[in-house]
Motif scaffolding. Structure first.
Motif, PDB file in Angstrom:
ATOM      1  N   VAL A 148       2.585  -6.286   4.258  1.00 64.56           N
ATOM      2  CA  VAL A 148       1.446  -5.681   5.038  1.00 64.56           C
ATOM      3  C   VAL A 148       0.215  -6.639   5.220  1.00 64.56           C
ATOM      4  CG1 VAL A 148      -0.223  -3.757   4.767  1.00 64.56           C
ATOM      5  CG2 VAL A 148       2.078  -3.411   4.423  1.00 64.56           C
ATOM      6  N   HIS A 149      -0.026  -7.377   4.158  1.00 61.94           N
ATOM      7  CA  HIS A 149      -1.086  -8.175   3.979  1.00 61.94           C
ATOM      8  C   HIS A 149      -0.889  -9.269   4.416  1.00 61.94           C
ATOM      9  CE1 HIS A 149      -2.910  -4.725   1.967  1.00 61.94           C
ATOM     10  NE2 HIS A 149      -1.766  -4.713   1.113  1.00 61.94           N
ATOM     11  N   GLN A 150       0.314 -10.038   4.392  1.00 60.94           N
ATOM     12  CA  GLN A 150       0.633 -11.297   5.285  1.00 60.94           C
ATOM     13  C   GLN A 150       0.494 -11.194   6.720  1.00 60.94           C
ATOM     14  OE1 GLN A 150       1.157 -14.316   3.944  1.00 60.94           O
ATOM     15  NE2 GLN A 150       1.245 -13.825   1.671  1.00 60.94           N
ATOM     16  N   ALA A 151       0.805  -9.807   6.976  1.00 63.02           N
ATOM     17  CA  ALA A 151       0.834  -9.665   8.565  1.00 63.02           C
ATOM     18  C   ALA A 151      -0.627  -9.681   9.262  1.00 63.02           C
ATOM     19  CB  ALA A 151       1.356  -8.109   8.699  1.00 63.02           C
ATOM     20  N   ARG A 152      -1.557  -9.431   8.108  1.00 65.84           N
ATOM     21  CA  ARG A 152      -2.938  -9.706   8.785  1.00 65.84           C
ATOM     22  C   ARG A 152      -3.582 -11.174   8.395  1.00 65.84           C
ATOM     23  NH1 ARG A 152      -8.255  -5.684   7.703  1.00 65.84           N
ATOM     24  NH2 ARG A 152      -9.178  -5.843   9.757  1.00 65.84           N
ATOM     25  N   GLU A 164      -7.908 -13.529   0.816  1.00 66.06           N
ATOM     26  CA  GLU A 164      -8.486 -12.719  -0.078  1.00 66.06           C
ATOM     27  C   GLU A 164      -7.882 -11.417   0.021  1.00 66.06           C
ATOM     28  OE1 GLU A 164     -11.721 -15.787   1.254  1.00 66.06           O
ATOM     29  OE2 GLU A 164     -10.258 -14.224   2.346  1.00 66.06           O
ATOM     30  N   GLN A 165      -7.815 -10.885   0.966  1.00 63.07           N
ATOM     31  CA  GLN A 165      -6.954  -9.325   1.067  1.00 63.07           C
ATOM     32  C   GLN A 165      -5.462  -9.646   0.517  1.00 63.07           C
ATOM     33  OE1 GLN A 165      -7.019  -7.528   5.136  1.00 63.07           O
ATOM     34  NE2 GLN A 165      -4.728  -6.620   4.674  1.00 63.07           N
ATOM     35  N   ILE A 166      -5.117 -10.566   0.669  1.00 59.89           N
ATOM     36  CA  ILE A 166      -3.492 -10.862   0.114  1.00 59.89           C
ATOM     37  C   ILE A 166      -3.479 -10.926  -1.318  1.00 59.89           C
ATOM     38  CG2 ILE A 166      -1.595 -12.606   0.048  1.00 59.89           C
ATOM     39  CD1 ILE A 166      -2.466 -13.257   2.763  1.00 59.89           C
ATOM     40  N   ASP A 167      -4.671 -11.674  -1.809  1.00 61.02           N
ATOM     41  CA  ASP A 167      -4.769 -11.859  -3.054  1.00 61.02           C
ATOM     42  C   ASP A 167      -5.138 -10.487  -3.936  1.00 61.02           C
ATOM     43  OD1 ASP A 167      -4.244 -14.497  -3.272  1.00 61.02           O
ATOM     44  OD2 ASP A 167      -6.321 -15.276  -3.161  1.00 61.02           O
ATOM     45  N   VAL A 168      -5.840  -9.771  -3.317  1.00 63.50           N
ATOM     46  CA  VAL A 168      -6.347  -8.543  -4.119  1.00 63.50           C
ATOM     47  C   VAL A 168      -5.090  -7.466  -4.069  1.00 63.50           C
ATOM     48  CG1 VAL A 168      -7.588  -6.252  -3.780  1.00 63.50           C
ATOM     49  CG2 VAL A 168      -8.541  -8.230  -3.260  1.00 63.50           C
ATOM     50  N   ALA A 169      -4.243  -7.384  -2.893  1.00 60.25           N
ATOM     51  CA  ALA A 169      -3.040  -6.787  -3.004  1.00 60.25           C
ATOM     52  C   ALA A 169      -1.987  -7.128  -4.298  1.00 60.25           C
ATOM     53  CB  ALA A 169      -2.463  -6.799  -1.613  1.00 60.25           C
TER      54      ALA A 169
END
Length: 507
Positions: free
Chosen positions: A239-243, A247-252
């Motif tokens: 999901v987060h790689q798709a965006r 930083e979002q990827i790291d939080v997830a």
């Protein structure tokens, strides 16, 4: 030991000086530049050249020429007249940071001060003698004139200091320690106060606290996820790689680590198809705050190594230029961004608190009360969180969009960066209390779950948190619990909660 050379100070080093009182020394190589710069000032005075702030008055009075024999009077008059700060003092940690950053800026060798002045700043720093500096009164250009004037007062033996836990006249502390007041000479008063070290010092302190809080917020949110049987699927890496936001990827990823062996989380469709945004969008919202913190950190690390006074001396005095490096706009923007980003951490945390206490939004007892109706439980904790969030919205109004002309319109645009830095720090104090409320409510909600099913890492947070705020068996004065948890969040190094392997994954 931290060596100041004017160019390589880091935020981590500043933190060691502020929190661990690590000793500071001055670079011998950099001091050679300081000496050459000072020689250039003395030559200007002897030759009677017209150079702003050295042989002229200040601000609108820059066209008034000053005789060389009046140079010491010019500098001390500047410091005394500009010591117009009002309000309560900056925390000692901020005052300490201001001394460190001012010394580092002077070590660049562009300011024309004597080595003894920088040495005295470091002597006071190492002896934990901290100037009393009022918080209010700076426009953020020409630098932080009022706050830095109160710092400079101490070097000449005037004003007040904090020493050994007491607020004391500087003169008494100097007598006790055998320190002699300095007499400022040409340009030195101006070099001390024409800079951005008040806003930057406050910014550094705020930034260090913010970095701790956003780390803690992820751990606290993980407890809430478990308490509400949240859907772990939303943190799937795809999901987060798709965006694509790092930083979002790291939080997830960190949320998955916190919750990886939990038996209290659910999969998509198992209980619900999807969670509310305050749970599902933790990586997106927290990640955006991390993006802002990375920006702020970059600007602060530039500014703590910047020459921000005026004029600046180049080429051994062959080139002396009046410029505007004292203008605090870069830090003003950064501080406003910091305040806004941290305010959002409280916004989303308060919404999670609501989901923990509202029986219409969960399967838990109303307001987590053991005796609903007879006892109110956590009802008013949500009120307190909502109040803090609302206050943050007011404090987050950007200070940097304002400007009021000063010095008879010579200084006709200013940054208000120090106001922005102070407000950012106030916001962070409120955020910490909102997160303390979320932690309190999450722990209490988990009393109604099977705690043996908690993840290893969240169980560690729960265990340590319970040492600060015991299980609620009956209504009590919850204010004490929240303040104790908030103090714990401020002072506890979360590195010590987890194993080294766990630390590497989430901190």
């Amino acid at each position: 030991m931290i060596i100041l050379d004017g160019n390589n100070l880091t935020l981590d080093q500043v933190k060691k000086v502020l929190d661990d009182f690590e000793e500071v020394q001055l670079s011998e190589d950099s001091m050679k530049r300081v000496v050459k710069s000072r020689e250039a000032v003395e030559k200007i005075v002897q030759e009677g050249k017209v150079v702003y702030g050295i042989t002229t008055g200040f601000g609108k009075m820059s066209d008034v020429l000053i005789n060389k024999e009046d140079a010491p009077d010019l500098q001390i008059n500047l410091i005394r007249s500009h010591s117009c700060g009002v309000g309560k003092p900056f925390p000692e940690k901020v005052s300490r940071a201001m001394m460190l950053l001012r010394a580092n800026a002077l070590m660049k060798g562009f300011s024309g001060v004597r080595p003894v002045l920088i040495e005295r700043l470091i002597e006071l720093l190492n002896k934990k003698v901290h100037p009393v500096i009022p918080e209010q009164g700076s426009l953020g250009a020409s630098g932080d004139l009022a706050p830095l004037s109160h710092l400079a007062l101490v070097l000449v033996g005037e004003g007040e200091v904090f020493y050994e836990g007491e607020r004391t006249p500087t003169e008494k502390v100097f007598q006790k320690l055998g320190i002699f007041p300095l007499t400022l000479t040409a340009k030195e008063g101006l070099a001390l106060i024409n800079g951005t070290q008040a806003m930057t010092a406050q910014g550094v302190v705020a930034m260090n606290e913010a970095l701790n809080l956003v780390n803690q917020a992820e751990g606290i949110a993980s407890l809430t996820i478990e308490a509400l049987n949240g859907i772990i699927t939303a943190f799937d890496d795809d999901v987060h790689q798709a965006r694509g936001y790092a930083e979002q990827i790291d939080v997830a990823r960190r949320m998955r680590e916190y919750l990886k062996d939990s038996k209290l989380t659910t999969e998509q469709g198992e209980v619900r198809v999807q969670d509310a945004y305050s749970l599902r969008c933790i990586p997106q919202v927290h990640g955006a705050t991390w993006q802002t913190l990375n920006y702020v950190k970059e600007k602060l690390e530039i500014e703590i190594n910047a020459a921000t006074d005026n004029p600046l001396i180049f080429d051994d005095g062959e080139k002396v230029i009046s410029g505007g490096n004292f203008h605090g706009q870069p830090i003003a923007f950064a501080m406003d961004f910091l305040g806004i980003a941290m305010a959002e951490m409280a916004n989303i945390s308060e919404r999670r608190v609501e989901r923990l206490v509202n029986p219409q939004l969960n399967d838990l007892p109303p307001f987590l009360s053991g005796k609903p109706g007879l006892e109110s439980g956590a009802m008013i904790l949500q009120y307190a969180a909502a109040s803090l969030v609302s206050e943050n919205k007011t404090l987050a109004h950007p200070a940097s969009v304002d400007s009021i002309p000063s010095s008879a319109n010579q200084e006709d645009h200013v940054s208000m960066g120090t106001i922005g830095a102070r407000h950012a720090h106030q916001i962070i104090q409120n955020v910490r209390r909102v997160l303390a409320i979320e932690l309190f409510c999450a722990m209490q909600a988990l009393e109604y779950r099977d705690k043996t099913k908690m993840a290893t890492m969240t169980k560690t947070i729960y265990k340590n948190g319970r040492e600060q705020a015991p299980v609620v068996e009956n209504d009590r004065v919850f204010s004490k619990d929240i303040e104790k948890l908030a103090e714990w969040l401020l002072t506890k190094d979360w590195n010590t909660l987890f194993t080294k392997t766990e630390q590497e994954k989430v901190l």
